[in-house]
Design a protein around this motif. Structure first.
Motif, short mmCIF file in Angstrom:
data_model
loop_
_atom_site.label_atom_id
_atom_site.label_comp_id
_atom_site.label_asym_id
_atom_site.label_seq_id
_atom_site.Cartn_x
_atom_site.Cartn_y
_atom_site.Cartn_z
N VAL A 97 59.69 -58.18 -10.95
CA VAL A 97 60.14 -56.79 -10.86
C VAL A 97 59.40 -55.92 -11.88
O VAL A 97 58.98 -54.80 -11.58
CB VAL A 97 61.67 -56.69 -11.09
CG1 VAL A 97 62.10 -55.23 -11.23
CG2 VAL A 97 62.41 -57.36 -9.94
N ILE A 98 59.22 -56.45 -13.09
CA ILE A 98 58.50 -55.71 -14.13
C ILE A 98 57.06 -55.46 -13.69
O ILE A 98 56.53 -54.35 -13.86
CB ILE A 98 58.53 -56.49 -15.47
CG1 ILE A 98 59.93 -56.38 -16.08
CG2 ILE A 98 57.47 -55.95 -16.44
CD1 ILE A 98 60.11 -57.21 -17.34
N ALA A 99 56.41 -56.48 -13.12
CA ALA A 99 55.03 -56.31 -12.65
C ALA A 99 54.97 -55.26 -11.55
O ALA A 99 54.06 -54.42 -11.53
CB ALA A 99 54.48 -57.64 -12.16
N ASP A 100 55.94 -55.29 -10.64
CA ASP A 100 55.98 -54.29 -9.56
C ASP A 100 56.16 -52.88 -10.12
O ASP A 100 55.49 -51.93 -9.69
CB ASP A 100 57.13 -54.60 -8.60
CG ASP A 100 56.82 -55.76 -7.66
OD1 ASP A 100 55.62 -56.01 -7.41
OD2 ASP A 100 57.76 -56.41 -7.19
N LYS A 101 57.08 -52.75 -11.08
CA LYS A 101 57.34 -51.44 -11.69
C LYS A 101 56.12 -50.93 -12.43
O LYS A 101 55.76 -49.75 -12.35
CB LYS A 101 58.51 -51.55 -12.67
CG LYS A 101 59.88 -51.54 -12.04
CD LYS A 101 60.32 -50.12 -11.72
CE LYS A 101 61.75 -50.09 -11.22
NZ LYS A 101 62.14 -48.72 -10.79
N GLU A 104 53.61 -49.75 -9.94
CA GLU A 104 54.06 -48.49 -9.33
C GLU A 104 53.84 -47.30 -10.27
O GLU A 104 53.40 -46.23 -9.86
CB GLU A 104 55.54 -48.61 -8.97
CG GLU A 104 56.16 -47.35 -8.41
CD GLU A 104 57.67 -47.47 -8.28
OE1 GLU A 104 58.35 -46.43 -8.32
OE2 GLU A 104 58.19 -48.60 -8.16
N LYS A 105 54.13 -47.52 -11.56
CA LYS A 105 54.03 -46.44 -12.54
C LYS A 105 52.65 -46.38 -13.23
O LYS A 105 52.41 -45.54 -14.07
CB LYS A 105 55.12 -46.61 -13.60
CG LYS A 105 56.53 -46.53 -13.02
CD LYS A 105 57.59 -46.97 -14.01
CE LYS A 105 57.88 -45.92 -15.04
NZ LYS A 105 59.05 -46.29 -15.89
N GLN A 106 51.79 -47.34 -12.87
CA GLN A 106 50.45 -47.43 -13.45
C GLN A 106 50.49 -47.48 -14.99
O GLN A 106 49.79 -46.76 -15.69
CB GLN A 106 49.58 -46.25 -13.00
CG GLN A 106 49.36 -46.21 -11.50
CD GLN A 106 48.36 -45.16 -11.06
OE1 GLN A 106 47.42 -44.83 -11.80
NE2 GLN A 106 48.53 -44.63 -9.86
N LEU A 107 51.31 -48.40 -15.48
CA LEU A 107 51.48 -48.54 -16.92
C LEU A 107 50.42 -49.45 -17.52
O LEU A 107 50.08 -50.48 -16.94
CB LEU A 107 52.86 -49.11 -17.24
CG LEU A 107 54.07 -48.29 -16.80
CD1 LEU A 107 55.37 -49.04 -17.12
CD2 LEU A 107 54.08 -46.93 -17.50
N SER A 108 49.93 -49.07 -18.67
CA SER A 108 48.99 -49.92 -19.40
C SER A 108 49.67 -50.57 -20.60
O SER A 108 49.05 -51.37 -21.32
CB SER A 108 47.78 -49.11 -19.87
OG SER A 108 48.18 -48.01 -20.65
N GLU A 109 50.93 -50.23 -20.82
CA GLU A 109 51.72 -50.87 -21.87
C GLU A 109 53.20 -50.72 -21.50
O GLU A 109 53.56 -49.84 -20.70
CB GLU A 109 51.44 -50.25 -23.24
CG GLU A 109 51.73 -48.78 -23.32
CD GLU A 109 51.38 -48.20 -24.67
OE1 GLU A 109 52.05 -47.25 -25.09
OE2 GLU A 109 50.43 -48.69 -25.30
#
Length: 287
Positions: A97-101, A104-109
């Motif tokens: 779920v964290i990887a999906d989120k 989705e949010k294009q997070l780098s951290e």
């Protein structure tokens, strides 16, 4: 006071992970107020967790997700204290779920939402957990991403390749070859793609180590400086060939360097191929 039923206790247990008596007592103390009982149990869980925050969280898993159009990928390292918890279905689900989120949010951290999700599960399981690192990899239209997860998730790899003819990435042989490169990287963990990417300060440290070793070698006593310089350079070259991806022996044919294997694959497909970047994550080991 509302009657506390077994169904109420089960509902609270499923939500919080607390024991049956703890759930019942919390419901009794709050007069059957489910939200208040949950709050009490979470506070107790956080207090228990606080006592464990000094414990090492060296177990865990690597999770990788790639966007369906192959334009983006994320790697996540989620950690726990024990391997038992790292195999817990809730832990595995949370990592996905964290990887999906993050994708989705294009997070780098990690952000507060992701940290909060980890905190919620840690409170429920009552074991110290942490979202150690997260990496976002983006690919352009002439690039291709693939990934590999080794074993039970202790190593995760993302490889990014480039071609002058991006349509080549629809070729099954090319896709298979790039996946094999990911396997190679998982097996040999190169320090850099090629010599130009090796950190020069780090390389100087290695040279100093070689010099000290040579000074202690009785066979080299009295050798001329130019000979010693040549030997040192030979050691450095050998070392670089072992740690640079392009110079390593290809995992499926050690007679070929990786660079040569890439060249041959490209020729067969009628295109030029190159490795642009890769990310190697291993649980508990910093890059």
């Amino acid at each position: 006071m509302a009657e506390i039923t077994a169904a109420d206790v089960k509902k609270l247990r499923d939500k919080t992970g607390a024991g049956p008596m703890e759930c019942k007592n919390a419901l009794v103390s709050t007069g059957g107020d489910f939200a208040a009982a949950e709050k009490i149990l979470k506070e107790k869980g956080l207090a228990a967790l606080e006592k464990r925050t000094g414990r090492a969280i060296n177990e865990g898993k690597i999770f990788v997700k790639i966007k369906s159009d192959l334009s983006m990928a994320v790697l996540v390292e989620l950690n726990a204290e024990t391997d038992f918890v790292a195999r817990n279905p809730d832990f595995v689900t949370l990592g996905g779920v964290i990887a999906d989120k993050a994708l989705e949010k294009q997070l780098s951290e990690p952000d507060d939402e992701l940290r909060g999700m980890v905190q919620d599960l840690a409170t429920k399981i009552r074991e110290n957990m942490g979202l150690k690192r997260l990496c976002l990899v983006k690919a352009s239209s002439n690039e291709y991403l693939t990934h590999y997860i080794h074993g039970d998730g202790n190593i995760g790899i993302v490889v990014k390749c480039e071609s002058d003819k991006p349509e080549v990435f629809k070729n099954e042989d090319v896709k298979s070859f790039i996946f094999t490169l990911a396997l190679h990287i998982a097996a040999f963990n190169p320090a850099a793609i090629d010599r130009s990417k090796v950190d020069q300060n780090w390389l100087k440290e290695q040279e100093e180590i070689f010099k000290v070793q040579m000074e202690k070698d009785e066979k080299l006593k009295g050798k001329p400086d130019n000979v010693l310089a040549g030997i040192l350079q030979g050691k450095v070259n050998k070392y670089l060939s072992e740690i640079c991806l392009m110079e390593q022996g290809y995992v499926k044919d050690e007679k070929l360097t990786v660079a040569k294997a890439i060249e041959e694959c490209g020729k067969k497909a009628g295109a030029k191929l190159s490795v642009v970047d890769y990310v190697y994550y291993k649980v508990g080991v910093e890059a």
